[in-house]
Motif scaffolding. Structure first.
Motif, mmCIF file in Angstrom:
data_model
loop_
_atom_site.group_PDB
_atom_site.id
_atom_site.type_symbol
_atom_site.label_atom_id
_atom_site.label_comp_id
_atom_site.label_asym_id
_atom_site.label_seq_id
_atom_site.Cartn_x
_atom_site.Cartn_y
_atom_site.Cartn_z
ATOM 1 N N GLN A 99 1.210 -1.116 -0.092
ATOM 2 C CA GLN A 99 0.012 -0.252 0.312
ATOM 3 C C GLN A 99 1.357 1.311 -0.133
ATOM 4 O OE1 GLN A 99 -2.086 -0.248 3.708
ATOM 5 N NE2 GLN A 99 -3.565 -2.060 3.159
ATOM 6 N N SER A 100 -0.112 2.148 0.264
ATOM 7 C CA SER A 100 0.700 3.993 0.212
ATOM 8 C C SER A 100 0.070 4.308 1.439
ATOM 9 C CB SER A 100 0.982 4.529 -0.820
ATOM 10 O OG SER A 100 1.020 4.298 -2.221
ATOM 11 N N GLY A 133 2.350 9.256 0.329
ATOM 12 C CA GLY A 133 2.791 8.379 -0.989
ATOM 13 C C GLY A 133 4.327 7.520 -0.603
ATOM 14 N N ASN A 134 4.666 7.027 0.741
ATOM 15 C CA ASN A 134 6.080 5.918 0.988
ATOM 16 C C ASN A 134 5.348 4.792 1.199
ATOM 17 O OD1 ASN A 134 7.890 7.713 1.643
ATOM 18 N ND2 ASN A 134 7.117 7.702 3.846
ATOM 19 N N PRO A 135 6.027 3.564 -0.189
ATOM 20 C CA PRO A 135 5.370 2.406 -0.131
ATOM 21 C C PRO A 135 5.423 1.939 1.115
ATOM 22 C CG PRO A 135 7.649 2.758 -0.998
ATOM 23 C CD PRO A 135 7.606 4.153 -0.542
ATOM 24 N N GLY A 167 9.891 5.104 4.222
ATOM 25 C CA GLY A 167 10.785 6.373 4.104
ATOM 26 C C GLY A 167 12.361 6.683 3.214
ATOM 27 N N ALA A 168 11.900 7.657 2.544
ATOM 28 C CA ALA A 168 13.678 8.056 2.002
ATOM 29 C C ALA A 168 14.462 8.148 3.085
ATOM 30 C CB ALA A 168 13.384 9.495 1.543
#
Length: 115
Positions: free
Chosen positions: A47-48, A52-54, A79-80
């Motif tokens: 999901q996200s 918008g993170n997977p 997250g990034a």
């Protein structure tokens, strides 16, 4: 614990012995099957999150001798710069009757390239 295994299968006997504190917690945990738990994945879904993170959602059953003892839901958020893990554990009736529960832990391994 000196009580014969067959006696513990009689209706009401385990409850009486627990209330009299005749059975050790570890013996009761073994009776329920906590010493032989196996994780069985029930489902998984990507999901996200709202940013918008997977996210990976995984539902598992912790099973012993064919009976589900615990149910876990784990959500991994990628997250990034960090990975977050949210875990929810629920018990089933098999362990709800125990006087005490053992600690529940987890092991998480990550590849060295992620550091």
């Amino acid at each position: 614990d000196f009580v014969a295994a067959w006696a513990l299968k009689l209706p009401g006997v385990p409850g009486i012995l627990r209330s009299l504190k005749v059975l050790s917690p570890m013996y009761m945990w073994r009776m329920v099957g906590l010493d032989r738990l196996e994780a069985l994945q029930r489902s998984s879904q990507w999901q996200s999150d709202s940013d918008g993170n997977p996210c990976l959602f995984v539902a598992e059953g912790m099973v012993s001798s064919g009976k589900t003892i615990f149910e876990t839901e784990t959500r991994y958020i990628f997250g990034a710069e960090k990975i977050s893990v949210q875990i929810s554990v629920s018990t089933t009736q098999a362990v709800n009757d125990l006087v005490t529960l053992p600690r529940i832990g987890m092991k998480l391994s990550a590849a060295s390239r992620l550091s």
